[in-house]
Write a protein that holds these residues in place. Structure first.
Motif, short mmCIF file in Angstrom:
data_model
loop_
_atom_site.label_atom_id
_atom_site.label_comp_id
_atom_site.label_asym_id
_atom_site.label_seq_id
_atom_site.Cartn_x
_atom_site.Cartn_y
_atom_site.Cartn_z
N ALA A 76 0.84 -1.20 0.00
CA ALA A 76 0.00 0.00 0.00
C ALA A 76 0.88 1.25 0.00
N ILE A 77 0.43 2.24 -0.77
CA ILE A 77 1.11 3.53 -0.83
C ILE A 77 0.05 4.63 -0.67
N GLY A 78 0.30 5.54 0.26
CA GLY A 78 -0.57 6.70 0.45
C GLY A 78 0.25 7.97 0.42
N ALA A 79 -0.20 8.98 -0.34
CA ALA A 79 0.56 10.22 -0.48
C ALA A 79 -0.36 11.42 -0.47
N ALA A 80 0.08 12.49 0.20
CA ALA A 80 -0.63 13.77 0.21
C ALA A 80 0.37 14.88 -0.10
N LEU A 81 0.07 15.70 -1.08
CA LEU A 81 0.96 16.79 -1.50
C LEU A 81 0.16 18.08 -1.60
N ILE A 138 -3.29 24.36 7.15
CA ILE A 138 -3.04 23.28 6.19
C ILE A 138 -2.90 21.97 6.97
N LEU A 139 -3.76 20.99 6.66
CA LEU A 139 -3.68 19.67 7.26
C LEU A 139 -3.49 18.64 6.16
N GLY A 140 -2.40 17.89 6.24
CA GLY A 140 -2.14 16.82 5.28
C GLY A 140 -1.94 15.50 6.00
N MET A 141 -2.63 14.45 5.52
CA MET A 141 -2.55 13.15 6.18
C MET A 141 -2.48 12.06 5.12
N ALA A 142 -1.53 11.15 5.28
CA ALA A 142 -1.40 10.00 4.40
C ALA A 142 -1.25 8.75 5.26
N VAL A 143 -2.11 7.75 4.99
CA VAL A 143 -2.11 6.51 5.76
C VAL A 143 -2.07 5.33 4.80
N VAL A 177 0.69 14.57 8.85
CA VAL A 177 0.65 13.24 9.46
C VAL A 177 0.90 12.20 8.37
N ALA A 178 1.77 11.24 8.66
CA ALA A 178 2.01 10.12 7.75
C ALA A 178 2.12 8.84 8.56
N LEU A 179 1.51 7.76 8.04
CA LEU A 179 1.54 6.48 8.72
C LEU A 179 1.72 5.37 7.70
N ILE A 192 6.95 2.39 6.12
CA ILE A 192 7.73 3.62 5.96
C ILE A 192 6.78 4.81 5.97
N ALA A 193 7.13 5.84 6.74
CA ALA A 193 6.31 7.06 6.80
C ALA A 193 7.22 8.28 6.87
N GLY A 194 6.79 9.36 6.23
CA GLY A 194 7.58 10.58 6.26
C GLY A 194 6.72 11.81 6.06
N VAL A 195 7.10 12.90 6.73
CA VAL A 195 6.42 14.19 6.60
C VAL A 195 7.46 15.26 6.29
#
Length: 334
Positions: A197-202, A239-244, A297-299, A308-311
């Motif tokens: 699974a890959i989740g991304a927010a830009l 600004i709120l960005g979240m990727a799970v 937020v990244a999970l 792997i998670a990164g902000v």
């Protein structure tokens, strides 16, 4: 122009837009794709102008140019491939551009007012942007992405041109004011119980603003009350960005938020200008305010190979704030 009462010259634009868009893909087979694209482009030129050579006698004089934007964009995309070999791709893309030019300008004429004189330019931008992508796959991969690009370009000018002559028995106000309030909430959720699974927010936001109140060279202002030349620019951002991402093999969740501020704020009196307030004060003032809250937020959760998670939050602020009185100008306050 001879008016026994008040004189008002006004230009105003108010824009309201609501966009609600969504997509849903459900597939028992190999591939499910959900995609939503929203594009909002707003361009406005608002001008309240008095040309050269005008001669106005009046009680109170008001010249005003104003622009207000009230926008809401909501986008959702969901893709589900529930087969044992299914893959899912869910994505939202939002592109919003505001390009506004607001001008209140008095030429090289004359105003003789028994009351107050007010020349103002104002802009007010509001944007609410919630966006969510969801991808769920029973097979090898689930990929979700939410992407947002917001560009705000605003020029707000209040001007008294060279050679103008203003005489007021009250106060004289020259004002340029700009306000931006932006709320962006981005989310991406991806899940593949039997795969990756890959989740991304830009999020990319650029605010380019010029806010200027200018008394040009050789202008004469004679007022019984106070004289005020002010420029004020304010920005308020949330600004709120979240990727799970979750899977039983490899999961990657990433959030990138980039905010860029490029602003010029100027209140100025030109060379050889003469400003006289016989019973009040003279104010030349340039102000800029900036309030920003970024929550990223990244999970990446995995019961197998790797999670792997990164902000990455980035703020670039380049502001030029100037209050200026030119050479040879004479300011006299009573």
């Amino acid at each position: 122009l001879r008016v026994s009462g008040n004189t008002t010259i006004e230009a105003e634009d108010r824009a309201t837009a609501r966009i609600i868009a969504g997509s849903l893909s459900v597939s028992p087979a190999k591939l499910g794709v959900g995609f939503t694209l929203a594009v909002l482009i707003d361009e406005a030129t608002v001008e309240a102008k008095v040309g050269g050579g005008a001669d106005i006698e009046t009680a109170n004089y008001t010249q005003r140019a104003f622009n207000k934007n009230d926008f809401m964009v909501i986008t959702i995309a969901a893709a589900v491939a529930h087969g044992s070999s299914g893959n899912a791709l869910g994505g939202t893309v939002n592109v919003i551009v505001m390009d506004n030019h607001i001008t209140a300008e008095f030429g090289d004429g004359a105003i003789d007012a028994t009351g107050n004189v007010s020349i103002t330019a104002g802009s007010d931008n509001y944007l609410l942007l919630p966006s969510l992508s969801i991808a769920g796959a029973g097979g090898s991969a689930a990929i979700g992405g939410t992407f947002s690009v917001i560009i705000v370009n605003t020029e707000t000018f209040a001007k008294i041109l060279a050679g103008a002559d203003i005489d007021s028995d009250g106060s004289v106000i020259l004002s340029a004011a700009a306000a931006d309030k932006l709320i962006s909430v981005l989310g991406s959720v991806s899940a593949a119980p039997n795969g990756s699974a890959i989740g991304a927010a830009l999020s990319v936001l650029v605010i380019n603003g010029k806010t200027k109140a200018q008394v040009e060279n050789g202008v004469t202002i004679d007022a019984a009350g106070s004289i005020s030349i002010t420029a004020d620019a304010d920005a308020w951002l949330l600004i709120l960005g979240m990727a799970v991402a979750g899977s039983n093999t490899a999961s990657v969740g990433g959030t990138i938020i980039v905010n860029v501020f490029l602003r010029e704020v100027e209140a100025s009196v030109g060379e050889d200008a003469e400003l006289t307030s016989s019973q009040g004060n003279i104010l030349v003032q340039a102000l800029a305010g900036e309030w920003t809250l970024i929550i990223g937020v990244a999970l990446g959760a995995s019961s197998g190979t790797a999670g792997i998670a990164g902000v990455i939050p980035v703020i670039v602020s380049i502001n030029d704030i100037l209050a200026k009185v030119g050479a040879g100008a004479e300011l006299t306050a009573g």
